[in-house]
Design an enzyme around this catalytic site. Structure first.
Site, mmCIF file in Angstrom:
data_model
loop_
_atom_site.group_PDB
_atom_site.id
_atom_site.type_symbol
_atom_site.label_atom_id
_atom_site.label_comp_id
_atom_site.label_asym_id
_atom_site.label_seq_id
_atom_site.Cartn_x
_atom_site.Cartn_y
_atom_site.Cartn_z
ATOM 1 N N ARG A 81 0.846 -1.186 0.000
ATOM 2 C CA ARG A 81 0.000 0.000 0.000
ATOM 3 C C ARG A 81 0.882 1.237 0.000
ATOM 4 N NH1 ARG A 81 -1.951 0.754 4.448
ATOM 5 N NH2 ARG A 81 -1.387 -1.111 5.598
ATOM 6 N N TYR A 209 -1.442 -3.450 -6.725
ATOM 7 C CA TYR A 209 -1.303 -4.101 -5.414
ATOM 8 C C TYR A 209 -2.656 -4.194 -4.686
ATOM 9 C CZ TYR A 209 -0.404 -5.090 -0.610
ATOM 10 O OH TYR A 209 -0.476 -5.673 0.626
ATOM 11 N N LYS A 218 -9.625 -2.338 1.534
ATOM 12 C CA LYS A 218 -9.278 -1.193 2.380
ATOM 13 C C LYS A 218 -10.049 0.060 1.958
ATOM 14 C CE LYS A 218 -6.211 -3.644 4.567
ATOM 15 N NZ LYS A 218 -6.492 -4.127 5.934
ATOM 16 N N HIS A 238 -10.892 -2.316 11.449
ATOM 17 C CA HIS A 238 -9.782 -3.173 10.999
ATOM 18 C C HIS A 238 -9.621 -4.304 12.024
ATOM 19 C CE1 HIS A 238 -5.283 -3.235 9.583
ATOM 20 N NE2 HIS A 238 -6.007 -4.118 8.946
ATOM 21 N N SER A 260 -1.432 -3.780 10.869
ATOM 22 C CA SER A 260 -1.081 -4.692 9.773
ATOM 23 C C SER A 260 0.151 -5.509 10.148
ATOM 24 C CB SER A 260 -0.771 -3.904 8.497
ATOM 25 O OG SER A 260 -1.841 -3.050 8.183
ATOM 26 N N CYS A 262 0.652 -7.905 12.310
ATOM 27 C CA CYS A 262 0.893 -8.186 13.738
ATOM 28 C C CYS A 262 0.202 -9.476 14.172
ATOM 29 C CB CYS A 262 0.421 -7.032 14.611
ATOM 30 S SG CYS A 262 1.621 -5.699 14.761
ATOM 31 N N ASP A 287 -9.659 -9.751 8.924
ATOM 32 C CA ASP A 287 -9.112 -8.410 8.683
ATOM 33 C C ASP A 287 -10.099 -7.270 8.930
ATOM 34 O OD1 ASP A 287 -6.879 -6.817 7.854
ATOM 35 O OD2 ASP A 287 -7.817 -6.525 5.902
ATOM 36 N N ARG A 379 2.006 -12.297 -0.685
ATOM 37 C CA ARG A 379 0.650 -12.544 -0.194
ATOM 38 C C ARG A 379 0.036 -13.816 -0.767
ATOM 39 N NH1 ARG A 379 -1.937 -8.584 3.332
ATOM 40 N NH2 ARG A 379 -0.310 -7.047 3.643
#
Ligand code: OXD
Ligand code: MN
Length: 593
Positions: A81, A209, A218, A238, A260, A262, A287, A379
């Site tokens: 991002r 992406y 997002k 989130h 993000s 974690c 997410d 990913r």
């Protein structure tokens, strides 16, 4: 100029006049050779996948090892991002707040309009109708993404409910999110991710992406979603959503927000340790959560997504066996390494790295190389139906009732493994001030805390102070507000050892959280919140030195004085709109300390 042709395969007629008019208008601007309406069918998936393979966008993996799986290598300048190129284009600058980049809608439409003019010449413009949330749910919202990327189409097909189901949900209504996306030439100089919240519109250009280009995720589900939630009285967060069934057969649901990368996906798919054999964890989402207040005054949640866009490195059968099973088939991998036998590999996968690989850029790689074989943000995109512990209620139109809210940061010091807030507003304060500490390796300076309020800093589509106020107001409509907790799996000893084992052992903390939520467990009050007393956490079978746990649970007044002091930066930045209730929470803690 003649009208762009409709592709002959296109099987979904546009029955919605507003939608057709908008698609035509965009086609006049972007000038594609063809316009193709996606129906989301299995036949369409096969056909588009074959086309993507023929064009070199996807590389088939070994069908014996990874049936239905493909590898995509992105442009090396387009792997994450791009927050500095992400804008909220509200009419008033103040509405976007100091937490967002802002561009005026007039300027943004003009600037990106010039880039979109003719951007799809020689290409197909795909019309991707998608539904965020379960079909038939009052939570759910329709988006339409117009894109020239076949990779985006195939990923959207996994992470959302895509095609006819969305057009059926839309019917003749005009309240759909209008998303326009073109990869253009992937030039970072011409890359912009612009959100127009008042128009329920997203224009994204110059990137393929996921977080920039899969507009449902997002951009819509969080940035535009949070704006809509504020105006319509709900929350777009989130957060993962999981179910925990205890040995007596009672299932409780929690939501948890972590920044993000974690470990959100790991927590959402957790395997409890041996001691917790009678427990069953199920995943609703990994997410994003959309939260509403039910007629019963409880907080209810749905996962707007239908698949996982997870970080590959570090994923293995020990850290997350359920993710490994989720990516065994029908998965698109992006920027991972390729093994000689057509399988995928990344740093932190099980076992030794193979002697030779093709790295994420497509170059030969040898074991022992100083370069990473997979990109650190490589990913997997996998359908949630692949997850062996998918909750039977993942598709429930009503969502699930939430028993506890968890906020989590990555803190080497100060924050104990778990802490329960005193009240809703104290919980909002703990969430608002959560953050992650940088390590010496990353910055050369230990203890620099990057505040990431509720893990929403890059995703809140409006002023963060107003967002906290919205959270505070939600309480008025909850007759039964879920208790709020702060967790920290990352606390370290002075010599740098993790004090808590994390992963499946987090079940021990979750058990206490649920017992607290149901009024069934004890706690000790500290100045910053309630923590488990010795004996409140079930530690049976845990191989952890007693002094580690004590250290992990410590609330140190000096550390907290420094913590409250360092929160001054956040309060200063959001000074114009920070709610008085949160200032008071901070002052109260200061006074107590
Ligand atoms: C993120 C993600 O960046 O989920 O948070 O991809
Ligand atoms: Mn995320």
């Amino acid at each position: 100029m003649s009208e762009p042709k409709r592709a002959s395969h296109s099987s979904v007629p546009a029955t919605n006049a507003k939608l057709s008019a908008w698609v035509d208008e965009v086609a006049r601007l972007t000038k594609p050779d063809r316009v193709y309406w996606c129906d989301g069918s299995a036949e369409e998936k096969t056909r588009l996948t074959e086309e993507a393979v023929a064009r070199g966008v996807l590389l088939p993996l070994n069908p014996e090892k990874r049936p239905g799986c493909y590898l995509h290598r992105s442009n090396p300048t387009d792997v994450a991002r791009t927050e500095h190129l992400t804008f909220i284009c509200s009419r008033e600058r103040e509405a976007a707040g100091p937490n967002n980049n802002w561009m005026s809608p007039v300027e943004a439409y003009a600037k990106l309009g010039r880039l979109f003019d003719g951007a799809m010449k020689g290409r197909t413009m795909y019309v991707v109708p998608y539904l965020m949330g379960p079909a038939g749910s009052q939570f759910s919202k329709v988006g339409i993404e117009l894109t020239d990327s076949i990779y985006v189409v195939l990923n959207m097909r996994i992470v959302t409910r895509m095609g006819r189901v969305a057009l059926d949900a839309l019917g003749n209504a005009s309240d759909f999110n209008r998303g326009l996306h073109s990869t253009l030439d992937l030039d970072p100089e011409k890359r912009f991710i612009c959100h127009f919240p008042e128009d329920n519109t997203i224009w994204s250009i110059g990137s393929g992406y996921g977080g920039n280009a899969l507009l449902g995720k997002k951009c819509f589900a969080l940035r535009i979603g949070s704006w809509l939630g504020r105006h319509e009285g709900w929350l777009a967060e989130h957060m993962l959503i999981l179910g925990a069934e205890d040995p007596q057969g009672r299932t409780s649901y929690v939501v948890a927000a972590f920044p993000s990368a974690c470990g959100k996906t790991n927590f959402a798919m957790m395997v409890p340790p041996e001691r917790f054999k009678g427990w069953k964890i199920t995943t609703i989402g990994d997410d994003i959560a959309w939260l509403r207040i039910g007629a019963d005054g409880r907080l209810w949640a749905v996962n707007p997504e239908a698949g996982y866009f997870g970080v590959a490195p570090g994923t293995n059968f020990k850290t997350n066996p359920n993710a490994m099973k989720s990516i065994a088939r029908d998965t698109i991998f992006t920027n991972v390494a390729l093994t000689p036998d057509g399988d995928v590999w990344w740093e932190g996968k099980d076992g030794e790295p193979p002697a030779e690989l093709i790295d994420w850029k497509g170059r030969p790689w040898k074991r022992g190389s100083t370069e990473l074989a997979a990109h650190p943000n490589s990913r997997f995109t996998a359908p949630m139906t692949n997850n062996p512990i998918l909750s039977p209620r993942a598709d429930d139109a009503d969502g699930v009732p939430i028993s506890a809210i968890i906020f989590g940061g990555r803190r080497a010091s100060t924050v104990p493994v778990v802490l329960q807030s005193f009240t809703w507003s104290h919980g909002v304060y703990l969430g608002a001030t959560m953050g992650s500490e940088t390590t010496a390796a990353a910055t050369g300076k230990v203890g620099v805390v990057r505040r990431d309020p509720m893990a929403m800093l890059p995703f809140c589509g409006y002023d963060m102070g107003d967002y906290f106020a919205h959270w505070l107001r939600i309480q008025d409509r909850l007759t039964n507000p879920p208790p709020i907790f702060l967790v920290n799996w990352f606390r370290k000893s002075p010599d740098g050892k993790f004090l808590w084992p994390g992963f499946g052992e987090n079940m021990r903390v979750l058990e206490w959280i649920l017992a607290r939520a149901h009024g069934e467990a004890g706690a000790r009050e500290t100045v910053v919140g309630a923590v488990p007393r010795a004996g409140d956490l079930d530690l049976t079978g845990l191989d952890l030195p007693a002094d580690y746990l004590a250290a992990a649970m410590t609330v140190d007044r000096d550390e907290w004085r420094a913590e409250v002091e360092s929160q001054g930066e956040l309060f200063g930045k959001l000074d114009a709109t920070m709610p008085a209730a949160l200032r008071l929470e901070r002052q109260l803690l200061q006074a107590k300390l």
